[in-house]
Design an enzyme around this catalytic site. Structure first.
Site: not given
Ligand code: GDD
Length: 330
Positions: A126, A128, A150
């Site tokens: 990832s 991440e 994670y």
């Molecule tokens: N989930 C979520 N919910 N994220 C939020 C929110 C909210 O209400 N508000 C702001 N965000 C911001 C998070 O803080 C983060 O910076 C960004 O939106 C993306 O969050 P997510 O969609 O939860 O994805 P992620 O980037 O943390 O992780 C996803 O992508 C990775 C690949 O880079 C996941 O799918 C991971 O499993 C994956 O590895």
């Protein structure tokens, strides 16, 4: 390429990527086996997929599943994949996402050595792992600085996979995938949370959307494009690791503009910033450089952010209309 009769095993088969990958492999003529903790969990699955219940935090029946399915390709997508949740359940996350990968790698190695079966392994690494980024854009050689349980678990799993390649000559590839979304994305991830809420707001089913850090920047692509890269990696003559990304970056704010704009709504009237959705440590910005994948795999993304947002909004509008219709007859 004729893949008729080939056998693949997918962990996390009920997730967003699992379902897209299963469809891709079935269309190519593969026999597909899927592994996930429960029979009814996550998204509906193509009935041609042969399902095996198995929890990666246990793994005691992995040997049996490998003997039964005898795959030539293993796609390891299963994980506790929610970053925020990993702060609340760190040990569980590391057990499933980190140690779960080791359990699978070891079972695959033993199965290969016992059976003599030629077997290839894909690890869902990832973006991440880059966390607090050392450079931009990020490539296969950018150092990791994970910022969550994670991401730490993914770094562990990434290096274990490389070690199985180097120590035991396992054909193993890590796809370092940047964020990838679709109408099948879980509703706790920010893009889908936004498209679900915006379409419900449009139909008067809700009025408010509570979000955390909307200044975060991500490199978002379409999951359907990204599973093709997984398959391509396992078709090469030599195993290697690849960044898979769109090469474009947007903030959560910009995604809000796109989605609410598509529905003729003003998100500023509906979004409430709620500290409950902030993370103890944030990954502020991610941007991938997928040049190696373009060059060596011939891979490129087809769906851009605008089109992705439109796809997700249209699909969620159908769901919202169904909800509205159900509410009307109650
Ligand atoms: N989930 C979520 N919910 N994220 C939020 C929110 C909210 O209400 N508000 C702001 N965000 C911001 C998070 O803080 C983060 O910076 C960004 O939106 C993306 O969050 P997510 O969609 O939860 O994805 P992620 O980037 O943390 O992780 C996803 O992508 C990775 C690949 O880079 C996941 O799918 C991971 O499993 C994956 O590895």
């Amino acid at each position: 390429m004729d893949c008729q009769g080939r056998v693949a095993l997918i962990t996390g088969v009920h997730g967003q990527d699992g379902t897209y990958l299963a469809e891709l492999l079935l269309a190519k003529g593969y026999q597909v086996h899927g592994l996930a903790p429960y029979l009814r969990y996550g998204l509906p699955m193509d009935p041609r997929v042969q399902f095996h219940p198995c929890d990666l935090s246990d793994g005691s029946n992995l040997h049996e599943v490998l003997e039964l399915s005898r795959p030539s390709e293993v796609y390891h997508l299963g994980a506790q994949s929610h970053v925020k949740l990993s702060f609340e359940m760190p040990v569980h996350t590391v057990d499933v996402t980190g140690l779960g990968t080791l359990r699978l790698l070891e079972a695959v190695r033993q199965f290969r050595d016992r059976s003599g079966q030629d077997i290839r392994f894909y690890q869902a690494s990832s973006s991440e792992m880059f966390g607090k980024i050392a450079e931009s854009p990020q490539t296969e050689t950018t150092p990791f600085h994970p910022r969550s349980p994670y991401a730490c678990a993914k770094v562990y799993a990434h290096w274990q996979t490389i070690n199985y390649r180097e120590s035991y000559n396992l054909f193993a590839c890590c796809g370092i995938l940047f964020n990838h979304e679709s109408p099948r994305r879980g509703e706790a991830f920010v893009t889908r949370k936004i498209t679900r809420a915006a379409t419900r707001i449009k139909l008067g089913l809700q009025h408010e959307l509570r979000l955390g850090n909307i200044d975060a920047r991500r490199d978002w692509g379409f999951a359907g494009d990204y599973v093709e890269a997984m398959w391509l990696m396992l078709q090469q003559s030599r195993p290697a690791d690849y960044v898979i990304a769109s090469g474009h970056q947007h903030s959560v704010r910009e995604f809000l503009d796109e989605v609410f704009g598509h529905l003729d709504l003003d998100w500023q009237r509906h979004v409430v910033i709620d500290p409950a959705f902030y993370r103890p440590a944030e990954v502020d910005t991610l941007l991938g450089d997928a040049s190696k994948a373009r060059r060596e795999l011939g891979w490129q993304p087809r769906v851009g952010l605008k089109e992705l947002a439109r796809l997700m909004v249209e699909s969620d509008l159908i769901l919202a209309r169904q909800e509205a219709a159900a509410a009307a007859v109650r």
